[in-house]
Design a protein around this motif. Structure first.
Motif, PDB file in Angstrom:
ATOM      1  N   LEU A   1       0.833  -1.207   0.000  1.00  0.00           N
ATOM      2  CA  LEU A   1       0.000   0.000   0.000  1.00  0.00           C
ATOM      3  C   LEU A   1       0.869   1.259   0.000  1.00  0.00           C
ATOM      4  O   LEU A   1       0.447   2.315   0.469  1.00  0.00           O
ATOM      5  CB  LEU A   1      -0.938  -0.019   1.205  1.00  0.00           C
ATOM      6  CG  LEU A   1      -2.074  -1.034   1.023  1.00  0.00           C
ATOM      7  CD1 LEU A   1      -2.614  -1.491   2.360  1.00  0.00           C
ATOM      8  CD2 LEU A   1      -3.193  -0.436   0.175  1.00  0.00           C
TER       9      LEU A   1
ATOM     10  N   MET B   1      -7.007  -7.796  -6.128  1.00  0.00           N
ATOM     11  CA  MET B   1      -6.392  -7.411  -7.410  1.00  0.00           C
ATOM     12  C   MET B   1      -5.437  -8.491  -7.892  1.00  0.00           C
ATOM     13  O   MET B   1      -5.466  -8.876  -9.065  1.00  0.00           O
ATOM     14  CB  MET B   1      -5.627  -6.083  -7.239  1.00  0.00           C
ATOM     15  CG  MET B   1      -6.539  -4.867  -7.201  1.00  0.00           C
ATOM     16  SD  MET B   1      -5.639  -3.342  -7.542  1.00  0.00           S
ATOM     17  CE  MET B   1      -4.915  -3.005  -5.980  1.00  0.00           C
TER      18      MET B   1
ATOM     19  N   ARG C   1      -6.168  -1.434  16.097  1.00  0.00           N
ATOM     20  CA  ARG C   1      -5.134  -0.429  16.341  1.00  0.00           C
ATOM     21  C   ARG C   1      -4.888  -0.298  17.836  1.00  0.00           C
ATOM     22  O   ARG C   1      -5.825  -0.361  18.634  1.00  0.00           O
ATOM     23  CB  ARG C   1      -5.541   0.925  15.753  1.00  0.00           C
ATOM     24  CG  ARG C   1      -5.520   0.882  14.227  1.00  0.00           C
ATOM     25  CD  ARG C   1      -5.730   2.211  13.587  1.00  0.00           C
ATOM     26  NE  ARG C   1      -6.037   2.034  12.170  1.00  0.00           N
ATOM     27  CZ  ARG C   1      -6.402   3.011  11.357  1.00  0.00           C
ATOM     28  NH1 ARG C   1      -6.500   4.254  11.828  1.00  0.00           N
ATOM     29  NH2 ARG C   1      -6.664   2.772  10.089  1.00  0.00           N
TER      30      ARG C   1
END
Ligand code: 2U9
Length: 340
Positions: free
Chosen positions: A144, A179, A198
């Motif tokens: 990313l 993808m 988180r």
């Protein structure tokens, strides 16, 4: 000896009438016929009798034995019958009594909002993609556009399991994986709902929360397509009269990037406590997929473009239902859940 036999007989039959339980019956049986029982010891003395007397006496004892056995059996059956009757009396079921009602659960408002978001995007031809909550550094960061020691990789915020394995901090790895799997097919048109993790925990942050992210990759996808889609989504979610605005922002995985505000659902844009007087409320982040991220997913950024967006489900739910404290969403108090 005859008298003794007669006495055992009388005593035993008399005691038999006084018994109150099958345990007492068993004890009496042992006292008479057991190894050291009265009748048994009498039998042991038979050897002392004359040859003439012995068979006669044997016959008398046998008769007594049979008689006692019969009496015992009768008594035993009587106790059994009483026990059964009292059990039937005690265990009688009143089938006319109303049953206990079992406490019912309720769909969680977060599940409801996730389903609603899914419905809106499925209506526009998106499919739903899922992936692992435990991820590798590669899918969560590297692919990313967040290489090692990138400043936007906040190590404090990530739950690491090993140096390379972690709890995903966003659902974006699902889009990379999709993808990879789907290339070179077009379009890639998915939303990825799910839990993310988180390392912060206070009144406005939970260590686990939910996101829905979306991705559209195809030939000729433009920022205006993104804007139109987000306007449609906002109106479906928060009401037909909502407007949106995009403010420039930065995310490592999109370029350009924007934060998206919706006109306040409480005051309609005039300014109030909820929108802090601005008339606008931030609901999501979005942008055009960074060429490097398209490449990492196996697509050629010279041939295709894409947009992506992400939203926190807790935030959407709180805005939609006017929930003021996020912790209510994690208490699972049925009195709260039933209101949705
Ligand atoms: C790929 C490429 C791009 C997903 C995006 C955001 C902007 C965003 C936040 C909203 C509130 C996270 O829950 S939150 O804190 N997300 O602002 N997310 S663009 O971009 C992607 C994802 C996957 C392959």
């Amino acid at each position: 000896m005859r008298e003794e036999i007669q006495k055992i007989k009388e005593d035993t039959l008399e005691q038999l009438t006084k018994l109150t339980s099958s345990e007492e019956l068993q004890e009496l049986k042992v006292r008479v016929m057991g190894k050291k029982g009265s009748l048994t010891s009498l039998l042991k003395q038979m050897g002392q009798l004359s040859a003439e007397e012995r068979p006669k006496m044997g016959q008398i004892v046998n008769e007594l034995r049979t008689q006692l056995e019969d009496a015992w059996d009768k008594k035993w059956r009587e106790f059994e019958k009483n026990a059964l009757e009292s059990r039937l009396r005690e265990e009688r079921i009143d089938i006319s009594l109303p049953g206990y009602s079992l406490p019912q659960g309720h769909q969680h408002p977060l599940s409801k909002v996730i389903e609603e978001i899914e419905d809106i995007f499925m209506g526009m031809g998106f499919t739903i993609a899922e992936g692992p909550e435990i991820e590798t550094d590669y899918y969560n960061f590297e692919a990313l556009n967040l290489p090692k020691d990138h400043p936007a990789r906040d190590m404090q915020d990530t739950f690491f399991i090993t140096e390379d394995i972690l709890l995903r901090t966003q659902t974006s790895p699902v889009q990379i994986r999709t993808m990879e799997k789907q290339r070179p097919q077009l379009p890639v048109k998915i939303i990825a709902p799910g839990k993310v993790f988180r390392n912060d925990d206070d009144a406005t942050h939970s260590p686990m929360f939910h996101q829905v992210e979306g991705l559209l990759v195809d030939k000729g996808v433009r920022m205006s397509d993104l804007k139109g889609l987000l306007l449609y989504f906002s109106r479906q979610m928060f009401g037909e009269s909502r407007e949106i605005r995009l403010r420039p922002s930065f995310f490592p995985f999109t370029e350009p990037s924007a934060e998206v505000d919706v006109s306040c659902m409480l005051c309609g844009g005039a300014g109030c406590r909820l929108c802090k007087g601005t008339g606008w409320i931030e609901i999501l982040g979005a942008g055009m997929v960074h060429p490097h991220v398209l490449e990492m997913g196996g697509y050629n950024p010279k041939e295709v473009t894409g947009f992506a967006f992400g939203m926190g489900v807790e935030r959407i739910a709180m805005l939609k239902y006017g929930i003021e404290d996020m912790r209510l969403l994690f208490d699972n108090d049925i009195r709260f859940l039933e209101q949705f």
